[in-house]
Design an enzyme around this catalytic site. Structure first.
Site, PDB file in Angstrom:
ATOM      1  CG  HIS A   1      13.756 -34.265  17.153  1.00  0.00           C
ATOM      2  ND1 HIS A   1      15.086 -33.805  17.520  1.00  0.00           N
ATOM      3  CD2 HIS A   1      13.089 -34.194  18.200  1.00  0.00           C
ATOM      4  CE1 HIS A   1      15.018 -33.557  18.664  1.00  0.00           C
ATOM      5  NE2 HIS A   1      14.059 -33.748  19.389  1.00  0.00           N
TER       6      HIS A   1
ATOM      7  CG  ASP B   1      10.038 -32.086  20.927  1.00  0.00           C
ATOM      8  OD1 ASP B   1      10.838 -32.961  20.695  1.00  0.00           O
ATOM      9  OD2 ASP B   1      10.396 -31.203  22.012  1.00  0.00           O
TER      10      ASP B   1
ATOM     11  CG  HIS C   1      14.183 -29.061  18.610  1.00  0.00           C
ATOM     12  ND1 HIS C   1      12.750 -29.351  18.438  1.00  0.00           N
ATOM     13  CD2 HIS C   1      14.271 -29.980  19.913  1.00  0.00           C
ATOM     14  CE1 HIS C   1      12.352 -30.145  19.088  1.00  0.00           C
ATOM     15  NE2 HIS C   1      13.351 -30.576  20.079  1.00  0.00           N
TER      16      HIS C   1
ATOM     17  NE  ARG D   1      22.744 -28.273  25.715  1.00  0.00           N
ATOM     18  CZ  ARG D   1      21.392 -28.817  25.179  1.00  0.00           C
ATOM     19  NH1 ARG D   1      21.485 -29.931  24.731  1.00  0.00           N
ATOM     20  NH2 ARG D   1      20.501 -28.160  25.159  1.00  0.00           N
TER      21      ARG D   1
END
Length: 329
Positions: free
Chosen positions: A194, A196, A251, A261
């Protein structure tokens, strides 16, 4: 729709390359040039000597760890995400899925105070940690946006930053937790491909890899984790405000097979009724306006109506497709 799936995909190319690392303590004019170059080439860079106090970072990270260590039933009291609150695997409203659990919060202090009651056993402590962190990363974002404006020779150096300094700004804060995988060392998509939608994203993660950027279709560059740095990426609104000179980088985040994570992302956004358009310096006869003016409310509504991986900005193109493609080449 983006559904969590094994990685890598056969037709993808993983490219190992050094991504831009910018020292914000260096000469300001040189820093501005480096930021502009990074935004044009990658839409992404890292910053060191950023001025965000380590104590502020550590406190926010600890509060985040405390939340995700809770039993699922307790975490669910902070949800469901609609859009704000706790979410697990469901991303957005259109069927997108990922191997992730998250908290999505508005950065307005009153909203933080209200949401903290369902997030933490000590709401005032969580709220204080988040407000301190938001203030620090907002200042970092504004500093970077001012350097961008100067590097682009925009007459008003606050042209970009004043949008997120506005007291009515619609900025978000997202904490993502990607649990380790339990099956046969399989790496899966934690958060699918996607871009942002906002102006700028300031992201920090723990010392576990997983973030990848895609400068070209089918090409992915892993971003090495760096505890001393913040990752910065261009959002759709900034691509529009620079008339296509900066790239809103696509990303994704992969979940590690052996380690969990966690990342914390500040999404700097304008006020809902703010008008988004490029400054006069970005529009010339050889590079006419690529995108029609729009409000953040209009763009946000469009983003919410589409799937995670859809290209939203193309819906706001202001010129013929051949002209648009030629200018973006």
């Amino acid at each position: 729709m983006v559904v969590a799936s094994p990685n890598p995909v056969r037709n993808e190319k993983i490219l190992a390359t050094d991504l831009p690392m910018i020292d914000l303590s260096a000469d300001r004019s040189e820093v501005g040039k480096l930021i502009v170059r990074a935004c044009e080439e990658y839409g992404f860079f890292k910053v060191i000597n950023h001025g965000v106090p380590e104590g502020v970072i550590a406190e926010m990270e600890q509060e985040s760890v405390n939340f995700f260590e809770k039993p699922l039933a307790e975490k669910q009291r902070a949800g469901p995400a609609n859009p704000f609150g706790y979410g697990c695997k469901n991303i957005g409203f259109n069927g997108d899925m990922g191997e992730v659990e998250f908290l999505l919060l508005h950065t307005n202090p009153l909203s933080i105070a209200q949401r903290s009651k369902s997030i933490s056993n000590d709401p005032s402590k969580f709220g204080s940690a988040m407000n301190n962190y938001i203030r620090a990363v907002r200042e970092l974002a504004c500093e970077i946006l001012d350097l961008m404006a100067k590097g682009l020779w925009v007459r008003d150096p606050s042209y970009f930053s004043k949008m997120i300094r506005d007291v009515e700004n619609d900025s978000f804060f997202r904490i993502n937790h990607y649990p380790s995988c339990c099956n046969n060392n399989t790496t899966r998509v934690g958060f699918g491909e996607h871009s942002d939608p906002q102006i700028l994203t300031i992201l920090r993660s723990n010392d576990v890899g997983g973030l990848q950027i895609s400068p070209d279709h089918g090409v992915w560059i892993p971003v090495a984790p760096d505890p001393a740095a913040f990752c910065v990426n261009v959002g759709d609104v900034l691509q529009a405000m620079t008339n296509g000179r900066f790239v809103s980088v696509r990303h994704r985040a992969l979940s590690d097979s052996s380690q969990s994570r966690m990342s914390m992302a500040y999404f700097g956004a304008p006020a809902l009724q703010a008008r988004v358009s490029a400054p006069p310096e970005m529009v010339t006869t050889s590079r006419p306006s690529l995108y029609r003016p729009f409000t953040w409310a209009e763009y946000k509504a469009t983003a919410y109506s589409l799937s995670l991986g859809d290209n939203r900005l193309d819906l706001f193109i202001n010129c013929k497709d051949d002209e648009h493609n030629k200018l973006l080449d």
